[in-house]
Motif scaffolding. Structure first.
Motif, mmCIF file in Angstrom:
data_model
loop_
_atom_site.group_PDB
_atom_site.id
_atom_site.type_symbol
_atom_site.label_atom_id
_atom_site.label_comp_id
_atom_site.label_asym_id
_atom_site.label_seq_id
_atom_site.Cartn_x
_atom_site.Cartn_y
_atom_site.Cartn_z
ATOM 1 N N GLU A 105 0.813 -1.206 0.000
ATOM 2 C CA GLU A 105 0.000 0.000 0.000
ATOM 3 C C GLU A 105 0.856 1.269 0.000
ATOM 4 N N HIS A 106 2.028 1.206 0.650
ATOM 5 C CA HIS A 106 2.817 2.442 0.702
ATOM 6 C C HIS A 106 3.287 2.883 -0.678
ATOM 7 N N GLU A 150 1.348 2.656 -3.372
ATOM 8 C CA GLU A 150 0.160 3.388 -3.829
ATOM 9 C C GLU A 150 0.106 4.776 -3.172
ATOM 10 N N VAL A 151 0.464 4.811 -1.886
ATOM 11 C CA VAL A 151 0.469 6.091 -1.181
ATOM 12 C C VAL A 151 1.465 7.047 -1.823
ATOM 13 N N ARG A 164 2.463 7.087 -4.877
ATOM 14 C CA ARG A 164 1.879 7.575 -6.134
ATOM 15 C C ARG A 164 0.813 8.618 -5.852
ATOM 16 N N HIS A 199 11.038 3.245 -3.450
ATOM 17 C CA HIS A 199 10.073 2.505 -2.641
ATOM 18 C C HIS A 199 10.013 1.019 -3.007
#
Lengths: 319, 345
Positions: free
Chosen positions: A212-213, A215-216, A218, A231
């Protein structure tokens, strides 16, 4: 942190000494496990005069009890004296130090190829699902399955015999000449490991890409290139470094095949010659060297892990 | 303003819930947003005609069960769409459409205008980099020097109540508790001084005591920075406590929207009412919570009529065949065929 580091290092060094001690015992006892008496074994079945038997018995302390023989031999080894080669009648330490630079050059050269090729293909494969990923997977599958002696023969016949771009044998003199001479051996050595590294890199990257990080990052407007570098790839380094670490010792062993195929005078080809000639003292020395390199590489990997992932504590006993 | 320009192309159920902002461009406007995912041959709908407004400085709640599409709707604001998603409608931030924006436009939007706070701080911060790197990443992208970015990050950490902010910048995420890390995430979301904050269930992964603190911090910072906030949650009571206005979503559609206090006191959609009745109450003499029978459906498996019909105590035959439009009723809007019959009175 620094005290932890020192404690960790001290523990690991003690462990390494113990493992080397055990290895040396096994390596030494092997002479006595071979059928027949050690002198006949050391003379490789040639007829022996009583005089030469007496010389050998004295040189290898064969008139002493077994354990005493071992400690006398160990004392010599610790002072850098591995004895003399039965085959070449030369001091083994000198032989190895003479050949080690060539082998190290080859291993480092292959390592660079492995890193560049393996990482590039692994990253490409992870970032471009679909056709490119499939092509890379097929290629790495083949690379992993092809033994280095086959790779050596194929490379030789194409690039040396047919195209004449690279020399057929030898290690060359001086940096650029060595680079030219050792290019094909390095590729022959690297292909399989590069395939392995590409696979590990791909799996590790895919694992991180789904986090998820990422996606965060981005969602915060971080450009895709930086997302991948800082990342995804950064976080995927753990398994990559571990696999590279375990490769070092395997590569040292694999040099024996490649060096023999390309007639390069290195530690690897020395090992092959010594094994075929039952030149036991040399085999003992090279075996100990490989074990030591393996342990040092693993120690370096373990020291790097906490730098890569701060959640990994050195020694794993804190927290 | 959106009404006059868009009304010709809009379906009847997409009438914006608020007309108060007609004079100015709303901070955030979703207009009739539909999102479909390809699922084999037939496209799977996720959002159907979602419209909502957030004005500057306003807190808007988006409430629904899991799978209702509230998170997807929230993410469209940043242009974070599921892979191969197809959208119609408009998502406008300060008047600029997000869905048709190019990479540069999206980057500008994400860096400068809209920030998002995600559900689980453990998962949303890269565990291998220092908190300082996380906080300053956005600022550094904007061209700020490392020193200035760190100073700004320290300032924001103080604002969200992190003790020893200077030391915190040097530490790693695993050295923080969940609540503290969510404060870090909120600080990071505010580094760019965004006009709009998206909070996607920002307290769900936290302890109850920490939840209150985090909501308090969000409210306080929002007030001091004048940030608009879209607060996505499944907790209707929490939304009612902090939001100015609430949109209730069910199976990819907005079923009711109303000012928070009014929605809480007099829900007009049976789903909202059922959602409120299913929340346990602490007051003395309060009725025990009633669970909503059945399970939430996704838009893809919803019947042709009202998606809630199968679970609704008031459903009649008509509800299963006729899709209810979102009809305005003075203060808000509800999408129920029987809303005028006073079924909930």
């Amino acid at each position: 942190m620094n005290r932890n580091l020192l404690r960790f290092l001290a523990g690991r060094v003690v462990g390494m000494v113990l493992v080397l001690f055990a290895t040396s015992f096994v390596v030494f006892s092997a002479v006595h496990l071979a059928p027949g008496d050690p002198v006949t074994f050391l003379m490789r079945g040639r007829p022996i005069t009583p005089e030469s038997r007496a010389v050998l018995t004295a040189q290898y302390h064969l008139d002493q009890p077994f354990l005493k023989q071992y400690f006398l031999w160990l004392g010599d080894v610790l002072s850098g004296d591995f004895g003399r080669s039965v085959q070449f009648h030369q001091d083994i330490s000198t032989m190895i130090t003479d050949k080690l630079p060539t082998t190290l050059f080859l291993v480092v050269y292959a390592m660079v190829i492995i890193a560049v090729l393996g990482l590039a293909l692994g990253i490409l494969s992870a970032l471009r699902p679909g056709l490119i990923d499939k092509i890379v997977l097929v290629w790495t599958g083949m690379a992993v399955a092809i033994p280095s002696y086959i790779a050596a023969i194929v490379l030789l016949s194409i690039f040396s015999v047919k195209l004449g771009w690279f020399p057929i044998y030898g290690a060359g003199e001086g940096f650029s000449d060595m680079l030219w001479h050792l290019t094909l051996p390095a590729f022959a050595l690297a292909l399989m490991f590069a395939g392995l590294l590409a696979r590990v890199t791909r799996a590790s990257m895919l694992d991180e890409l789904s986090r998820e990080h990422v996606e965060v990052a981005r969602a915060r407007g971080v450009p895709e290139g930086q997302v991948i570098r800082k990342h995804v790839l950064r976080n995927a380094l753990g398994p990559i470094v571990t696999v590279v670490g375990t490769m070092v010792a395997s590569m040292l062993v694999a040099t024996s095949i490649v060096e023999t195929a390309f007639s390069v005078q290195g530690v690897g080809s020395l090992l092959i010659k010594s094994v075929t000639a039952k030149d036991f003292p040399v085999v003992q020395a090279v075996t100990l060297l490989v074990v030591a390199v393996f342990m040092i590489a693993n120690l370096i990997v373990d020291l790097l892990q906490p730098l890569i992932d701060p959640r990994v504590a050195l020694g794993g006993d804190q927290k | 303003m959106a009404d006059t320009t868009k009304s010709t192309t809009k379906k009847k159920n997409s009438v914006p819930a608020t007309r108060a902002a007609d004079s100015a461009t709303p901070l955030l406007a979703l207009d009739d947003v539909t999102l479909r995912l390809p699922d084999g041959a037939a496209a799977r709908p996720i959002l159907d005609g979602v419209s909502l407004r957030v004005e500057r400085g306003e807190t808007i709640g988006l409430v629904g069960e899991s799978g209702s599409g509230k998170s997807v709707a929230c993410r469209t604001v940043l242009g974070l769409l599921p892979k191969n998603a197809r959208t119609t409608g408009e998502v406008r931030v300060e008047g600029t459409d997000v869905l048709t924006a190019g990479p540069a436009g999206l980057r500008d939007l994400r860096r400068n205008k809209v920030s998002m706070v995600f559900q689980d701080p453990r998962a949303s911060v890269n565990p291998m980099r220092r908190v300082g790197d996380f906080l300053t990443e956005g600022l550094r992208l904007g061209g700020m020097s490392k020193k200035d970015a760190l100073a700004r990050a320290e300032e924001l950490l103080t604002e969200v109540g992190i003790r020893d902010p200077k030391g915190a910048l040097r530490r790693f995420p695993h050295e923080f508790s969940g609540g503290m890390l969510q404060r870090v995430v909120i600080a990071a979301a505010l580094t760019s001084d965004p006009a709009l904050l998206l909070a996607d269930e920002p307290t769900t992964a936290l302890d109850v005591t920490t939840q209150a603190e985090v909501v308090g911090i969000l409210r306080r910072l929002q007030a001091t920075h004048g940030t608009g906030m879209l607060f996505v949650t499944h907790d209707l009571e929490l939304a009612a406590a902090i939001c100015d206005r609430i949109y209730v979503m069910y199976a990819g559609r907005i079923v009711e929207s109303r000012p928070a206090a009014e929605l809480f006191a007099r829900p007009r959609h049976p789903y909202t009412a059922a959602l409120l009745a299913s929340t346990p109450r602490l007051e003395e003499g309060a009725e025990p919570p009633t669970a909503i029978s059945g399970r939430p459906v996704s838009l893809a498996e919803a019947p042709t009529g009202c998606a809630f019909a199968d679970r609704c105590a008031f459903a009649v035959d008509r509800c299963r065949t006729e899709k209810p439009a979102l009809v305005e009723d003075g203060t808000g809007a509800a999408a129920c065929l029987r809303v005028e019959e006073g079924i909930l009175a």
